[in-house]
Design an enzyme around this catalytic site. Structure first.
Site, PDB file in Angstrom:
ATOM      1  N   GLN A   1       0.898  -1.241  -0.128  1.00 39.42           N
ATOM      2  CA  GLN A   1       0.115   0.123   0.098  1.00 39.42           C
ATOM      3  C   GLN A   1       0.826   1.263   0.012  1.00 39.42           C
ATOM      4  O   GLN A   1       2.149   1.328   0.242  1.00 39.42           O
ATOM      5  CB  GLN A   1      -0.802   0.096   1.349  1.00 39.42           C
ATOM      6  CG  GLN A   1      -0.174  -0.046   2.645  1.00 39.42           C
ATOM      7  CD  GLN A   1      -0.859  -0.754   3.400  1.00 39.42           C
ATOM      8  OE1 GLN A   1      -2.177  -0.864   3.638  1.00 39.42           O
ATOM      9  NE2 GLN A   1      -0.235  -1.237   4.798  1.00 39.42           N
TER      10      GLN A   1
ATOM     11  N   ASP B   1       0.812 -12.095   6.192  1.00 41.11           N
ATOM     12  CA  ASP B   1      -0.665 -12.169   5.864  1.00 41.11           C
ATOM     13  C   ASP B   1      -1.378 -12.907   6.837  1.00 41.11           C
ATOM     14  O   ASP B   1      -1.438 -14.149   7.162  1.00 41.11           O
ATOM     15  CB  ASP B   1      -0.877 -12.680   4.363  1.00 41.11           C
ATOM     16  CG  ASP B   1      -2.268 -12.370   4.015  1.00 41.11           C
ATOM     17  OD1 ASP B   1      -2.905 -11.908   4.700  1.00 41.11           O
ATOM     18  OD2 ASP B   1      -2.343 -12.490   2.689  1.00 41.11           O
TER      19      ASP B   1
ATOM     20  N   ASP C   1      -8.540  -5.151  13.632  1.00 45.05           N
ATOM     21  CA  ASP C   1      -8.495  -3.642  13.286  1.00 45.05           C
ATOM     22  C   ASP C   1      -7.932  -3.710  11.863  1.00 45.05           C
ATOM     23  O   ASP C   1      -7.096  -3.051  11.410  1.00 45.05           O
ATOM     24  CB  ASP C   1      -7.652  -3.105  13.871  1.00 45.05           C
ATOM     25  CG  ASP C   1      -7.641  -1.319  14.059  1.00 45.05           C
ATOM     26  OD1 ASP C   1      -8.752  -1.251  13.198  1.00 45.05           O
ATOM     27  OD2 ASP C   1      -7.050  -0.963  14.434  1.00 45.05           O
TER      28      ASP C   1
END
Lengths: 551, 508
Positions: free
Chosen positions: B241, B349, B367
């Site tokens: 990201q 992951d 979260d």
């Protein structure tokens, strides 16, 4: 080898991938991946056997065993599974290759598992008892609903996103290239779906589905047999369906399932592909079961069951039917010891392709059988190892990734089902020789080297992934010479095909080619059926898993 | 005289000039396709405008009579500047100019005109020294070779390896070098007056563009600042990201792929609501698992509970946990929670990690980012929750953030229904986080009777948001947040990603 039999790079790329490669640079070896291997099926041994080496060899060592299974693809393995299930252990399975599984087998390397051929099974419908039994044993099916519909564990159902298609520079969700579709395109798609639904909903006079898997549980009514006389292309023409998008979808589906373009696929097979997977009007197509290694998971399970009976590296070159007083004989060449070996048994399951029958079985042609109608297509499969995911525009990487402008089938991502969405993975790329038989002969194909194939694979992937060369670490290629039975028009409901499943004395036949279409489900069905025929003859058939049609 | 200079050097000049010109045109076409879509239209228009501008340039050349060599060099430098900066200029202007097409075609027109001037000028400079037919044939030959070179380099090398921004700057430098070189090569044709100034300007242009190449990444960040409207204090592109930290007068904010993850002004409301109900309901949890939450803020809250012996945090992105342990701004906010000796950080992951064997956990705080993509959506499936059940105790309590029930009701209730399907007993709750709006959470436990906590005890002293009455209040759902029927999110349908996309589209 004559010079003319070797294609140059430009010819090869143009023939396989299309005219946009007609101007490709003569020799571009700089872009080859660092390493890789080319594997063939045992082409040489197969052809030696065909070409009559057998007459010279006579085994002097014999083993006596109740049943000999010839061929360790899914059909042979299924027969072994069925025997073990019945508590019958007096058999042996002879497989030519080092690894059983045929076109369902898989590979593994660097912690990755990946298919070398078939890679999924649609969730079986209630009538497919034998396969439901197997998948339940494998704990893939968890339970059955009251209506007998299998409930598959979430882990094995293909994870979303399932498919995407690369078209005009971008990836789109799904397989139908819906982007930019006109009203007419969508109308024809809806009409096509309606027609398929109609076939899926219809039942014949005996209450059977018109198209079912295995196909022997479906209808043999004249209305479906008639479809076999047409090609899928003619069938579309008759309905005036000329939408390029619909045509592409059908073309892709035919190449995907049969390795043929629609002008060469029987309309029966074309409709079967779609309708057999739909339970009825208003239902979606059955979900698909898949594993990182594809149908190799089924192979490995069946191999585990039949383990002690499986003998690999045995090239069976002669099968002689026995009589009431004499055993049947199976002669093989053991490529492990380089010596001939013989088996004497009461029955034989011939689970090798029909094309071999006339070369291997004594008196096959004399019995009035003809296997020349059984034609097989070639495939190329590559496993492309990449160190990271390629950059994408549009819809993210899916399980099945199809390039619309390509004659390849695109690729399947091996790690998709494990849920790993980042980092290294293996892409399994498929290419059926669907419409190039004239342009490239099987011999030319077999003469090509690893570098030639790797170049084809990467040239194709580069269209959708310009950065692929910077990511590839390895390309392994498998050339399947006779990979798949071809459901050419007229073949599926030909007397030759219908007769081929019937036993020839003590020789019982199995194999997906007996159904006219190449599917794990069909191979498995025939393996179980052949085993049950033998168990019945021997008087030890418990509860049959398959119904044998008597018409 | 000039003929002492080897003529091929002049042809090389033509080659370079032609390559640069076509590269600028390709950059403009590609950029327009990227930003506006519809590549056929964009390329047609760019090519059309460019070619006609070439004509305009050629036509203008007739009015130039004096100081041809100097004019040629000036044109080169101008072209270097406009062409070289074209990609950065277009990128930035796309961010805040309404009439982007005007800028686009204006730039293409200026470049085209300058390129159109080049060849006539060069030919007139050379005509003194060459037979006319030789001149025309050679100059045009090299011009076309240059075009070929550009069209090959662009897709094969430049775009894949340099990217558009750097390609544009690199060719600007090349263009400027041609100009600079011209001051030496055409020295006999230049007057001494102003020569130093000309060279000085050439060096300046080269320098400017080289700085641009070095700072290409900063340019990208700058564009983002304009779009986000705040100062970017930290930006990094990880494998997973793009992480951007911005700052304004009120506080600082962290974005993942352009989505706000927290604002330092009111994140305490979110994290207290996320963590404490589960920790209280779990009694005195010893082993706590945090999935996602690489910013360390949930861990900060967890460490306020005395009985906690170990906290395991699983976040896919090492880039995120590095920010949480290294960037002072974030470290101050999370009170160095990830550095605590009780805390173990695992970068992998979570989907794969929960499938492995672990000593069971007593409490779990989930979260994850909102389920806006398939690769995050898989972390909200029955499959994932079933695996999670395998690594927690029979009376463990799980809390989970599950987007806004007010904006995305179907998404919210889908997550709760999915957890129920996986065998959890689930309780919805929500609270207001000003920068997010009304936010939804859930408590979940494999145990049958999940008791909602009512007492914070001495913990209350350490909190900024929750007190006993607020804690109970979290579980009182208002009339506009009530259960609705949804499908269950499974790996093979990923309905949640579709719900989320429908409900949030155009709202952020």
């Amino acid at each position: 080898m004559a010079e003319s039999e070797k294609l140059n790079r430009r010819q090869l790329l143009t023939v396989l991938l299309g005219s946009q490669f007609a101007h490709s640079v003569g020799c571009d070896m700089s872009k080859l991946p660092p390493v890789g291997e080319l594997e063939h099926t045992s082409f040489d041994i197969g052809h030696l056997l065909r070409d009559g080496v057998k007459k010279a060899i006579r085994p002097d060592v014999h083993e006596d065993v109740g049943v000999t299974i010839v061929g360790g693809g899914i059909a042979g393995l299924a027969a072994a599974w069925r025997f073990k299930r019945a508590g019958f252990n007096d058999f042996v399975l002879a497989e030519l290759e080092r690894q059983p599984g045929g076109t369902a087998r898989s590979g593994s390397r660097d912690g990755f598992k990946f298919p070398w051929g078939a890679h999924y099974i649609p969730v079986p419908m209630a009538e497919n008892h034998a396969l439901i039994e197997l998948l339940s044993e494998m704990q893939v099916i968890q339970a059955l609903t009251k209506g007998g519909q299998p409930q598959v564990s979430e882990e094995f159902l293909c994870r979303e996103p399932e498919e995407r298609v690369f078209s005009e520079g971008r990836w789109y969700e799904g397989l139908y290239p819906g982007h930019g579709a006109s009203q007419e395109d969508l109308r024809q798609l809806a009409a096509f779906r309606e027609e398929i639904d109609r076939w899926a909903e219809m039942r014949d006079a005996s209450g059977r589905r018109m198209f079912a898997i295995p196909m022997a549980t479906g209808s043999n009514d004249e209305s479906v047999r008639k479809l076999d006389k047409l090609s899928m292309e003619q069938w579309l023409d008759e309905r005036g369906w000329d939408s390029p998008r619909l045509r592409w979808l059908v073309d892709y589906s035919c190449r995907d399932d049969y390795g043929l373009s629609p002008d060469r696929v029987s309309a029966w097979a074309g409709v079967f592909y779609f309708a057999a997977r739909i339970a009825g009007m208003g239902n979606e197509s059955q979900e698909v079961i898949t594993w990182p290694e594809g149908n190799g998971r089924v192979v490995d399970y069946l191999r585990g069951v039949g383990d002690d009976k499986i003998r690999t590296g045995l090239a069976v070159f002669r099968v002689k039917a026995g009589t009431n007083t004499e055993s049947s004989q199976v002669a093989a060449f053991d490529t492990n010891t380089m010596k001939p070996i013989g088996f004497r048994s009461q029955q034989v399951v011939f689970a090798a392709p029909q094309m071999m029958a006339k070369y291997v079985i004594d008196g096959f042609s004399a019995s009035g059988r003809d296997s020349t109608a059984f034609r097989y297509g070639s495939w190329l499969v590559a496993n492309v190892h990449i160190k990271d995911r390629p950059e994408d525009s549009g819809f993210p990487m899916a399980w099945d990734n199809v390039i619309r402008e390509s004659r390849s089938l695109g690729y399947v991502t091996a790690t998709h089902q494990t849920g790993v969405d980042y980092g290294p993975t293996v892409l399994t790329w498929y290419y059926p020789f669907a419409d190039v038989d004239a342009a490239i002969t099987r011999k030319q194909m077999m003469n090509l080297k690893w570098a030639d194939w790797a170049d084809v694979v990467l040239s194709d992937l580069r269209r959708a992934h310009p950065d692929i060369d910077t990511l590839v670490t390895r390309v392994d290629v498998m050339c399947w010479g006779h990979a798949m039975i071809q459901p050419l028009p007229g073949f599926v409901w030909s007397p030759e095909r219908e007769q081929a499943s019937k036993p020839l004395g003590p020789i019982h036949f199995a194999g997906t080619d007996l159904s006219g279409v190449a599917l794990l489900e069909e191979a498995f069905f025939h393996g179980v059926r052949a085993a049950e025929e033998i168990l019945a003859v021997r008087g030890i058939l418990d509860q049959p898993l398959v119904e044998i049609r008597n018409d | 005289m000039l003929n002492r200079a080897p003529l091929f050097l002049l042809y090389l000049n033509v080659l370079a000039v032609a390559t640069c010109g076509l590269i600028y045109e390709l950059i403009a076409g590609t950029l327009a396709s990227y930003l506006l879509g519809d590549s056929v239209t964009q390329f047609s228009l760019v090519i059309g405008v460019y070619l006609s501008a070439l004509g305009v340039g050629a036509w203008f050349s007739q009015y130039l009579h004096q100081g041809l060599a100097r004019t040629f060099i000036e044109v080169e430098l101008a072209l270097a500047l406009v062409g070289g900066l074209s990609a950065p200029l277009l990128f930035v202007s796309f961010a805040f100019v309404q009439w982007f097409q005007l800028v686009l075609f204006g730039t293409v027109f200026v470049i085209g005109t300058l390129v159109g001037l080049e060849l006539p000028l060069l030919m007139r400079i050379l005509k003194e020294h060459l037979d006319f037919s030789d001149l025309v044939s050679r100059v045009l030959t090299f011009d076309y070779i240059g075009a070929l070179l550009a069209s090959l380099l662009f897709p094969v090398l430049l775009v894949p390896y340099l990217g558009l921004m750097r390609t544009s700057l690199v060719f600007g430098v090349l263009n400027a070098l041609v100009g600079l070189w011209g001051t030496y090569l055409l020295r006999p044709l230049l007057t001494k007056r102003g020569l130093a100034g000309l060279r000085g300007r050439a060096f300046l242009v080269v320098g400017l563009l080289v700085v641009g190449i070095i700072k290409a990444d900063t340019l990208t960040t700058w564009t983002e600042e304009i779009i986000l409207g705040k100062a970017v204090v930290h930006a990094k592109q990880t494998r997973f990201q793009r992480i951007v930290v911005t700052n304004n007068r009120q506080g600082f904010q962290l974005y993942l792929n352009g989505h706000l993850q927290f604002n330092s002004v009111d994140e305490y409301r979110y994290h207290e609501a996320l963590v404490h109900p589960a920790m209280m309901a779990a009694g005195t949890p010893k082993r706590v698992l945090v999935l996602g939450g690489g910013d360390g803020l949930a861990v900060r809250e967890i460490l306020k509970h005395d009985g906690v012996e170990s906290v395991t945090l699983v976040d896919i992105d090492p880039g995120m946990t590095e920010i949480a342990t290294q960037l002072p701004l974030v470290r101050d906010l999370n009170e160095d929670s990830l550095m605590d000796e009780k805390v173990t950080v695992i970068n992998t992951d979570a989907f794969v990690w929960v499938g492995q064997e672990h000593e069971p956990f007593d409490a779990v705080v989930i979260d994850f980012p909102d389920p806006g993509s398939y690769s995050v959506g898989k972390l909200y499936t029955t499959f994932f929750y079933r695996r999670l059940r395998q690594i927690i105790t029979a009376d463990a309590v799980v809390s989970i953030q599950c987007t806004s029930p007010l904006v995305a009701g179907q998404s919210y209730w889908c997550i709760l229904r999915t957890m129920e399907e996986a065998g959890f007993n689930v309780r919805p709750y929500c609270t207001a986080v000003p920068t997010f709006g009304v936010w939804g959470f859930a408590l979940a436990s494999p145990q049958g009777d999940l008791v909602v906590p009512m007492q914070l005890g001495k913990l209350e002293q350490e909190l900024s948001f929750l007190n006993d009455s607020m804690l109970a209040n979290l579980f009182e759902l208002p009339r506009d947040i009530q259960p609705i029927e949804t499908e269950i999110n499974q790996l093979n349908n990923q309905v949640l990603v579709r719900y989320y996309d429908e409900e949030w589209r155009g709202r952020e």
